[in-house]
Enzyme design. Structure first.
Site, PDB file in Angstrom:
ATOM      1  N   ARG A 262       0.839  -1.203   0.000  1.00 10.86           N
ATOM      2  CA  ARG A 262       0.000   0.000   0.000  1.00 10.86           C
ATOM      3  C   ARG A 262       0.872   1.251   0.000  1.00 10.86           C
ATOM      4  O   ARG A 262       1.835   1.344   0.760  1.00 10.86           O
ATOM      5  CB  ARG A 262      -0.935   0.016   1.204  1.00 10.86           C
ATOM      6  CG  ARG A 262      -1.922  -1.151   1.181  1.00 10.86           C
ATOM      7  CD  ARG A 262      -2.926  -1.097   2.285  1.00 10.86           C
ATOM      8  NE  ARG A 262      -3.759  -2.295   2.276  1.00 10.86           N
ATOM      9  CZ  ARG A 262      -4.684  -2.583   3.179  1.00 10.86           C
ATOM     10  NH1 ARG A 262      -4.896  -1.747   4.189  1.00 10.86           N
ATOM     11  NH2 ARG A 262      -5.391  -3.692   3.094  1.00 10.86           N
ATOM     12  N   ARG A 277       1.909   1.088  10.253  1.00 12.99           N
ATOM     13  CA  ARG A 277       1.485   1.527   8.920  1.00 12.99           C
ATOM     14  C   ARG A 277       2.677   1.459   7.976  1.00 12.99           C
ATOM     15  O   ARG A 277       3.507   2.362   7.931  1.00 12.99           O
ATOM     16  CB  ARG A 277       0.934   2.952   9.003  1.00 12.99           C
ATOM     17  CG  ARG A 277       0.111   3.390   7.792  1.00 12.99           C
ATOM     18  CD  ARG A 277      -0.390   4.806   7.984  1.00 12.99           C
ATOM     19  NE  ARG A 277      -1.239   4.927   9.134  1.00 12.99           N
ATOM     20  CZ  ARG A 277      -2.549   4.663   9.172  1.00 12.99           C
ATOM     21  NH1 ARG A 277      -3.142   4.257   8.063  1.00 12.99           N
ATOM     22  NH2 ARG A 277      -3.247   4.801  10.266  1.00 12.99           N
TER      23      ARG A 277
END
Length: 426
Positions: A262, A277
């Site tokens: 991502r 993240r």
């Protein structure tokens, strides 16, 4: 993707549902394009009917020797053919405009989804487990991992840039152990079928699971036009793309362990330290394909399957029902599992389980044949994490940390860790 016929039949309900997501009045523009398309299609059908009739009339005129009429009809036929040829291109253009408009609109929330515009409107459903008590200030996972000498962000940054990690030794083995444990549990206990799937997919696949066109900036693209999967949901759900399955074979429950990629567009400044993240992480994904009647109950089942991993590992968590404004683009209803992280003194998402209705199925043309044999219907799709492996490592490091810097290995993982009961500094 939405059904234009359903919007046409009840535009008020469509607008009311989208208003809960902070969007409104979209039906008018959609119905305008739809009306333009239907009007144009009618003109094409009339032209085709006239072409067929004129062809017959030409034959009759030739038989009767009326050459002037025959020539006039041939001229008319020529203009009709020109209109049909150009009209078909116009029809394709209108179809594309309508498809693009429908593809840009999120799913309609179920009635039981809470009202709200962001995460503050989410509702806690239940909690499980007790947060561990420490006689010292609990450390965050990156402090623990770096002290152990088994987690290296600095070297990862040299190799790949920010938001990557290198793990080694027992932490690298913990990553592998968790993946094996999760797969064994989801297949052996919860009845999912394990798959090995492509990590790179084409445009149609990411469109089918609604990452395109809206979220292209969140994805990584290869030089030959493929996309690195942001989750195995893309590959797994597309296994039924352009297929018609038998109702007796539903529900279909699929799982896969894959890397996920991502771009984390828009997350600048958020969770810049540690593994919460990252651009590359691994996950065990759960996907279900059901009938419309099964899907709501399947959401509860899937959420329970994800919860069972946390319970077996002894990690405290809570279940949140997301409000309309905080749900993902393709979801009709979502449960987030948030695991307790002592180092952050907060709950953080570790799984998200959603029911999408026929939203993705329409984009993929995925159908099933009802038991009564009458026609076909769109399947319903669901997806969820069972679980995100990296965030589970974070949760284990923080919940099972010890005063001496070591980390106790949850009992369920010890067989996968060669019998070791602790992660220690080499």
């Amino acid at each position: 993707m939405h059904d234009i016929k359903a919007i046409r039949d009840n535009p008020e309900a469509f607008d009311k549902g989208l208003a809960r997501r902070g969007l409104g009045g979209l039906s008018a523009e959609l119905l305008k394009i739809d009306a333009e398309r239907r009007d144009h299609v009618q003109k094409l059908q009339d032209a085709q009917a006239r072409r067929n009739a004129a062809s017959k009339e030409i034959g009759e005129a030739m038989k009767s020797g009326d050459k002037a009429r025959a020539e006039a009809l041939k001229a008319e036929m020529g203009s009709i053919k020109d209109f049909i040829a150009s009209g078909e291109a116009v029809e394709r253009d209108i179809d594309e405009r309508l498809k693009a408009a429908l593809a840009s609109i999120p799913n309609i929330p179920l009635d039981e989804v809470p009202e709200g515009v962001d995460e503050t409107g989410n509702v806690e459903v239940r909690r499980w487990g007790t947060a561990p008590a420490f006689a010292y200030e609990p450390r965050q996972h990156f402090d623990i991992g770096e002290w152990l000498g088994l987690m290296d962000f600095e070297t990862a940054a040299k190799i790949a840039g920010a938001r990557f990690v290198v793990m080694k030794g027992q932490l690298a083995r913990l990553e592998r152990a968790l993946a094996q444990f999760m797969l064994d549990h989801q297949t052996g206990t919860n009845g999912y079928t394990e798959h090995y799937v492509p990590f790179m997919v084409n445009d149609s696949a990411v469109f089918g699971t609604n990452q395109l066109p809206k979220f292209a900036e969140d994805l990584f693209r290869t030089t030959d036009g493929r996309w690195l999967i942001p989750t195995a949901e893309v590959s797994l759900t597309n296994l039924v793309r352009e297929k018609i399955v038998d109702e007796k074979d539903l529900p279909i429950r699929l799982t896969a362990y894959t890397p996920c990629f991502r771009a984390e567009a828009g997350s600048a400044g958020r969770d810049t330290r540690g593994m919460i993240r990252q651009h590359q992480f691994s996950k065990v994904e759960l996907v279900s394909i059901t009938t419309p009647e099964q899907s709501r109950d399947e959401l509860e089942r899937m959420t329970g399957c994800a919860e069972s991993i946390l319970q077996t590992l002894g990690l405290p968590y809570r279940v949140m029902r997301l409000c309309a404004g905080d749900m993902g683009f393709g979801a009709r209803m979502t449960y987030d599992l948030e695991v307790w992280l002592p180092g952050q003194n907060s709950y953080r998402e570790i799984s998200s389980c959603s029911v999408c209705g026929d939203f993705q199925a329409r984009r993929m043309d995925a159908r099933y044949k009802p038991a009564d044999g009458k026609g076909t219907r769109y399947v319903h799709t669901l997806n969820g994490s069972g679980l995100a492996v990296g965030r589970t490592i974070v949760a284990i490091l923080e919940n099972y940390q010890n005063a001496d810097g070591s980390v106790t290995i949850p009992e369920a993982l010890r067989p996968y860790m060669g019998g070791a009961d602790k992660i220690t500094r080499p």
